[in-house]
Design an enzyme around this catalytic site. Structure first.
Site, mmCIF file in Angstrom:
data_model
loop_
_atom_site.group_PDB
_atom_site.id
_atom_site.type_symbol
_atom_site.label_atom_id
_atom_site.label_comp_id
_atom_site.label_asym_id
_atom_site.label_seq_id
_atom_site.Cartn_x
_atom_site.Cartn_y
_atom_site.Cartn_z
ATOM 1 N N HIS A 113 4.066 3.591 -26.033
ATOM 2 C CA HIS A 113 5.303 3.713 -26.807
ATOM 3 C C HIS A 113 6.545 3.794 -25.913
ATOM 4 O O HIS A 113 7.596 4.243 -26.351
ATOM 5 C CB HIS A 113 5.240 4.950 -27.723
ATOM 6 C CG HIS A 113 4.272 4.799 -28.865
ATOM 7 N ND1 HIS A 113 3.920 5.822 -29.702
ATOM 8 C CD2 HIS A 113 3.580 3.713 -29.307
ATOM 9 C CE1 HIS A 113 3.052 5.385 -30.609
ATOM 10 N NE2 HIS A 113 2.818 4.116 -30.382
ATOM 11 N N ASN A 205 -8.441 18.204 -30.518
ATOM 12 C CA ASN A 205 -7.151 18.377 -31.196
ATOM 13 C C ASN A 205 -7.065 19.773 -31.796
ATOM 14 O O ASN A 205 -8.085 20.376 -32.110
ATOM 15 C CB ASN A 205 -7.019 17.319 -32.307
ATOM 16 C CG ASN A 205 -5.581 17.044 -32.690
ATOM 17 O OD1 ASN A 205 -4.729 16.916 -31.811
ATOM 18 N ND2 ASN A 205 -5.294 16.947 -33.968
HETATM 19 N N1 APR Z 1 -3.256 21.239 -28.523
HETATM 20 C C1 APR Z 1 -3.874 20.186 -29.111
HETATM 21 N N2 APR Z 1 -3.377 19.559 -30.186
HETATM 22 C C2 APR Z 1 -2.213 20.006 -30.680
HETATM 23 C C3 APR Z 1 -1.514 21.096 -30.126
HETATM 24 C C4 APR Z 1 -2.089 21.730 -28.986
HETATM 25 N N3 APR Z 1 -1.516 22.766 -28.391
HETATM 26 N N4 APR Z 1 -0.388 21.304 -30.858
HETATM 27 C C5 APR Z 1 -0.391 20.384 -31.822
HETATM 28 N N5 APR Z 1 -1.494 19.604 -31.734
HETATM 29 C C6 APR Z 1 -1.902 18.475 -32.578
HETATM 30 C C7 APR Z 1 -1.503 18.617 -34.019
HETATM 31 O O1 APR Z 1 -2.536 19.280 -34.732
HETATM 32 C C8 APR Z 1 -1.352 17.153 -34.454
HETATM 33 O O2 APR Z 1 -2.568 16.655 -34.984
HETATM 34 O O3 APR Z 1 -1.232 17.335 -32.093
HETATM 35 C C9 APR Z 1 -1.025 16.427 -33.143
HETATM 36 C C10 APR Z 1 0.393 15.926 -33.026
HETATM 37 O O4 APR Z 1 0.618 14.967 -33.996
HETATM 38 P P1 APR Z 1 2.009 14.204 -34.151
HETATM 39 O O5 APR Z 1 3.122 15.191 -34.129
HETATM 40 O O6 APR Z 1 1.890 13.335 -35.352
HETATM 41 O O7 APR Z 1 2.126 13.340 -32.808
HETATM 42 P P2 APR Z 1 1.449 11.955 -32.412
HETATM 43 O O8 APR Z 1 0.145 11.781 -33.111
HETATM 44 O O9 APR Z 1 1.477 11.877 -30.941
HETATM 45 O O10 APR Z 1 2.487 10.916 -33.002
HETATM 46 C C11 APR Z 1 2.267 9.548 -32.793
HETATM 47 O O11 APR Z 1 4.299 8.912 -33.891
HETATM 48 O O12 APR Z 1 6.478 9.560 -34.222
HETATM 49 C C12 APR Z 1 5.662 8.637 -33.590
HETATM 50 O O13 APR Z 1 6.015 7.338 -31.687
HETATM 51 C C13 APR Z 1 5.831 8.668 -32.100
HETATM 52 O O14 APR Z 1 4.167 8.630 -30.364
HETATM 53 C C14 APR Z 1 4.510 9.195 -31.622
HETATM 54 C C15 APR Z 1 3.542 8.780 -32.709
#
Ligand code: APR
Length: 238
Positions: A113, A205
């Protein structure tokens, strides 16, 4: 006769915002559905940028400052240790635009990304390192047009290096997904792509992701604890 050397175990690791959460970088999908008080469409789409470039550049300037002030946590560092071990061939594919994998010591990282630390000219497509503060009036060093934007893949755009990622995924022994909610494609589909190619799959996760039922194995907890534990198992079992 000498025993043939064992081929390194090939592992493709997908990371998302959750791996950087314990470094103090906020994840995206909090309950309020807002992203640092903005609607995602306003700050992460080409249309949002066209409507208000100053707002979008300011948003990424702030995110860059947060990322620069953050430190890699034990999860980033453990993955770099796994990568450095010659018994493994590790590719880290990250959806994150921070540089914590690299600062944690990893080398083989694909930023599908994009990155907060890159600038791109949306007129001539040339790239250069992002300044600390990016402004809409910054001229492109190549063509001189005022068309600077962060080198970030927004919604509606195609993530980087997908062919390379899919090739590595299909050839892997194991696919591991860390800290991603499984809502954004194509990354959300990697678990199915891997399974179809007969590759073992593991989710690490905090909460079960949207695709959790598709993984062969899931472990739920904070990445800074789970990832070093899992890496230790790999290094001692190999
Ligand atoms: N350890 C492990 N997992 C965690 C932690 C932690 N300390 N804190 C949060 N999480 C998990 C949450 O449970 C959630 O499932 O990380 C995940 C984060 O999800 P999102 O916020 O949706 O992020 P992501 O999946 O990386 O988003 C994907 O979406 O907005 C776009 O381009 C952006 O790259 C991003 C993409």
């Amino acid at each position: 006769m000498a025993k043939p050397a064992r081929a390194p175990r090939k592992i493709v690791i997908l990371t998302g915002a959750g791996i950087s959460a314990e470094s103090g970088i906020r994840t995206f999908r909090a309950e309020d559905g807002l992203w640092e008080e903005h609607r995602i469409e306003d700050v992460a789409t080409p249309e949002g940028f066209e409507a208000d470039p100053d707002l979008v550049l300011d948003f990424y300037n702030k995110r860059r400052a947060v990322s620069t002030g953050a430190q890699p946590n034990p999860a980033h560092i453990a993955l770099a240790q796994l990568e450095a071990d010659p018994r493994f061939e590790v590719l880290i594919v990250t959806q994150n635009v921070d540089d914590l994998h690299e600062r944690g010591g990893a080398r083989n990282v694909i930023h599908m990304h994009g990155s907060l630390y890159g600038a791109i000219c949306h007129a001539c497509k040339s790239r250069w390192p992002a300044p600390e503060i990016m402004r809409a009036s910054d001229p492109c060093p190549e063509c001189g047009q005022m068309a600077t934007r962060p080198d970030i893949v927004w919604f509606g755009e195609i993530p980087y290096r997908m062919d390379e990622i899919w090739t590595a995924l299909r050839a892997a022994d194991l696919f591991v997904s860390i800290g991603t909610s499984g809502n954004v494609y194509p990354a959300a589909g990697f678990v199915q792509d891997a399974a179809r190619a007969g590759v073992a799959t593991l989710e690490l996760n905090l909460d079960p992701s949207t695709g959790t039922s598709r993984f062969d194995e899931c472990r739920h907890g904070p990445a800074a604890t789970l990832v070093p534990e899992w890496v230790k198992e790999q290094l001692t079992q190999a």
